[in-house]
Structure formats: structure tokens, C-alpha cells
Write a protein that holds these residues in place. Structure first.
Motif, short mmCIF file in Angstrom:
data_model
loop_
_atom_site.label_atom_id
_atom_site.label_comp_id
_atom_site.label_asym_id
_atom_site.label_seq_id
_atom_site.Cartn_x
_atom_site.Cartn_y
_atom_site.Cartn_z
N SER A 42 25.21 22.71 22.67
CA SER A 42 25.93 23.99 22.63
C SER A 42 25.62 24.80 21.38
O SER A 42 25.95 25.98 21.31
CB SER A 42 27.44 23.75 22.73
N THR A 43 25.01 24.20 20.36
CA THR A 43 24.69 24.92 19.12
C THR A 43 23.19 25.13 18.93
O THR A 43 22.77 25.61 17.89
CB THR A 43 25.24 24.16 17.89
N LEU A 44 22.40 24.84 19.94
CA LEU A 44 20.94 24.83 19.81
C LEU A 44 20.33 26.12 20.35
O LEU A 44 20.75 26.64 21.40
CB LEU A 44 20.37 23.64 20.57
N VAL A 45 19.32 26.64 19.66
CA VAL A 45 18.52 27.76 20.16
C VAL A 45 17.25 27.20 20.79
O VAL A 45 16.56 26.37 20.20
CB VAL A 45 18.15 28.73 19.02
N GLU A 46 16.96 27.64 22.01
CA GLU A 46 15.74 27.26 22.70
C GLU A 46 14.97 28.52 23.10
O GLU A 46 15.57 29.51 23.55
CB GLU A 46 16.05 26.43 23.94
N ILE A 47 13.66 28.48 22.98
CA ILE A 47 12.78 29.58 23.39
C ILE A 47 12.13 29.14 24.69
O ILE A 47 11.38 28.16 24.71
CB ILE A 47 11.74 29.87 22.31
N ALA A 91 31.48 26.65 22.53
CA ALA A 91 31.37 27.81 23.42
C ALA A 91 30.10 27.73 24.27
O ALA A 91 29.15 27.02 23.96
CB ALA A 91 31.37 29.10 22.61
N ARG A 92 30.10 28.48 25.36
CA ARG A 92 28.92 28.55 26.21
C ARG A 92 27.75 29.22 25.50
O ARG A 92 27.95 30.03 24.60
CB ARG A 92 29.25 29.35 27.48
N ARG A 93 26.56 28.84 25.90
CA ARG A 93 25.36 29.50 25.37
C ARG A 93 24.98 30.68 26.26
O ARG A 93 25.27 30.72 27.45
CB ARG A 93 24.19 28.53 25.28
N ARG A 94 24.27 31.62 25.64
CA ARG A 94 23.76 32.78 26.37
C ARG A 94 22.30 32.55 26.74
O ARG A 94 21.50 32.11 25.91
CB ARG A 94 23.89 34.04 25.53
N LEU A 95 21.96 32.85 27.98
CA LEU A 95 20.58 32.90 28.44
C LEU A 95 20.15 34.35 28.49
O LEU A 95 20.87 35.20 29.05
CB LEU A 95 20.44 32.26 29.82
N CYS A 96 19.01 34.65 27.92
CA CYS A 96 18.43 36.00 27.97
C CYS A 96 17.05 35.92 28.59
O CYS A 96 16.27 35.01 28.30
CB CYS A 96 18.35 36.58 26.56
N ASP A 130 9.62 36.08 28.86
CA ASP A 130 10.15 35.05 27.96
C ASP A 130 11.67 35.17 27.87
O ASP A 130 12.26 36.21 28.19
CB ASP A 130 9.58 35.20 26.55
N GLY A 131 12.30 34.12 27.37
CA GLY A 131 13.74 34.15 27.21
C GLY A 131 14.21 33.20 26.13
O GLY A 131 13.41 32.52 25.48
N TYR A 132 15.50 33.17 25.95
CA TYR A 132 16.11 32.23 25.01
C TYR A 132 17.42 31.71 25.55
O TYR A 132 18.07 32.34 26.40
CB TYR A 132 16.33 32.88 23.64
N LEU A 133 17.80 30.55 25.08
CA LEU A 133 19.16 30.01 25.20
C LEU A 133 19.70 29.93 23.78
O LEU A 133 19.05 29.34 22.91
CB LEU A 133 19.16 28.63 25.85
N ALA A 134 20.85 30.52 23.52
CA ALA A 134 21.34 30.58 22.15
C ALA A 134 22.87 30.60 22.11
O ALA A 134 23.51 31.16 23.00
CB ALA A 134 20.79 31.82 21.44
#
Length: 239
Positions: free
Chosen positions: A63-68, A134-139, A199-203
Motif C-alpha cells: 500500500s506504500t509502494l510506487v510501481e511504474i 489507504a488505497r493506491r491510485r492507478l494512472c 505507461d502508468g503508475y501505481l502509487a
């Protein structure tokens, strides 16, 4: 917990990322709300110390990780259906946002049109003590231009405890807490992650200061957003 970015190859991460620090917008920068936090130029390439600083421990909280990542989007696919195969049936599609070209930050206050600068989301409305859950956001960058995710390295719990030292974890972190933190002269390192179309991210955008950016690019960029609880590695990594 600070900013952690999931990656496999340091050189691949370095090729996508730049680093800088945060500053308070000047009063003459009238497009911004008073006190807004924005990136301080110039951006520079990541050094080895910068990469070590964002390297996650062996078992980070997802839940605290950023992924590309590369979201599984196909032309003609309804955006509402994109997350159906990602393991969270309660994931929510938030909609789209269009950013103009060459914007240092992209999010505005819909009430008056002024830019927010780097900010903290609050969809889940969690207090400080539970903010890391909290939930992560996908972009997903829909293009046509390149955009960036700009994300701060100091988490909301640290900022809230610093600005409100008497709080016992019951306070709800807010963008204004980050503004006060920077105004007090406290540094916030920033990482800027390049996202080409597709491309996207999870953050954890409710846990870390962030915003989009199209700085240095001549084309606008539309992005689509979702919120959900997704495990690390659910989407293919770009780094």
C-alpha cells in the motif's frame, strides 16, 4: 515510511527518473494557490545515493509502494473495465484529466482554477495512524504527450507528526500540512518519473505528496485514474 519505488534494474530506473527538491511557490506565481509546494529547478539525474534512498526493504507494504507499470489497455476497451482482471472487484474508476503542455504541475482547484501544486489525496479519509493503509491510485497516460509523476519522499505520517507534535495519530493529514512543513524550511526530496503514452503508475497518493507534470513537453497529456487495493507485481513493471 519514505518513498519506495519497485524496480528490477537500477539503470532502467535511472533512465526514467530525475530528482529535485520542493519549494514554496512565490507570490508572483499567481497561477498557484498561496503557499503551494512545487518543484525547485533544476532537475538532475539520479545518483547512486538517490537510487538507494528509494529502494524498498525486502518486504515493503504494498500500500506504500510506487510501481511504474504497463496497464493492460487495448484500443476501444471501456476504461471502466481495465481493472477487472487485477484482483480487486471494488476498484473504482475515477475518470480522466487533461493536462496542457509544459506544466510544472497539473492539478487545479476546480472552484477557482488556481493550481494546487504538489498535494495529498484524501479519497479514503483516513487519520494519520492509518494513512499507510489507504488505497493506491492507478494512472494510465492516454497521451498524446509524455507526462510525469512527481512524488515526494517524506510521508504524510512524518509530516503530520512534525507539524502537529501533540497529535496522537487522530488528525487527518492535509496538503496544508505539507505546505507548513516546507514553509518551516524542511526539505522534501522529489522524484520525477517519466510516463510515455501507454505507461502508468501505481502509487500511494494519499500517503505521499505528488502531482502530474508535463514540463518540457509540447503536447498535452490525458490520463485516466482508478483507486484500488492491488498487490505488488499485479501489472508488468517497466523498470
Amino acid at each position: 515510511m519514505p518513498l519506495y519505488i519497485a524496480y528490477g534494474e537500477a539503470d532502467a530506473l535511472r533512465a526514467r527518473c530525475d530528482v529535485a527538491v520542493a519549494r514554496t511557490a512565490h507570490p508572483a506565481e499567481g497561477d498557484y494557490e498561496p503557499g503551494s509546494v512545487i518543484p525547485a529547478a533544476p532537475w538532475r539525474c539520479m545518483a547512486d545515493t538517490d537510487i538507494r534512498a528509494v529502494t524498498a526493504p525486502r518486504k515493503p507494504l504494498d500500500s506504500t509502494l510506487v510501481e511504474i507499470v504497463r496497464p493492460p489497455f487495448r484500443d476501444g476497451q471501456p476504461l471502466e473495465e481495465l481493472t477487472l482482471s487485477m484482483g480487486d472487484p471494488r476498484a473504482v474508476y475515477l475518470g480522466q484529466a487533461l493536462a496542457g503542455p509544459d506544466m510544472a504541475t497539473t492539478t487545479d482547484n476546480h472552484q477557482d482554477g488556481r493550481l494546487l501544486g504538489l498535494h495529498l489525496d484524501n479519497w479514503d479519509k483516513l487519520p494519520c495512524a492509518r494513512r499507510h493503509t489507504a488505497r493506491r491510485r492507478l494512472c494510465l497516460n492516454l497521451g498524446p504527450g509524455t507526462r510525469y509523476l512527481v512524488v515526494g519522499a517524506v510521508d504524510a505520517q512524518t509530516v503530520c507528526r512534525t507539524v502537529h507534535p501533540g497529535d496522537r495519530g487522530e488528525r487527518h493529514p492535509h496538503t496544508d500540512d505539507y505546505r507548513a512543513y516546507v514553509r518551516q524550511g524542511r526539505p522534501i526530496p522529489l522524484t520525477r518519473i517519466r510516463l510515455d503514452p501507454g505507461d502508468g503508475y501505481l502509487a500511494p497518493t494519499e500517503y505521499l505528496l505528488h502531482d502530474g507534470s508535463t514540463a518540457g513537453h509540447e503536447h498535452p497529456s490525458a490520463a485516466a485514474f482508478w483507486l484500488g487495493r492491488w498487490p505488488r507485481g499485479i501489472l508488468p513493471s517497466l523498470v
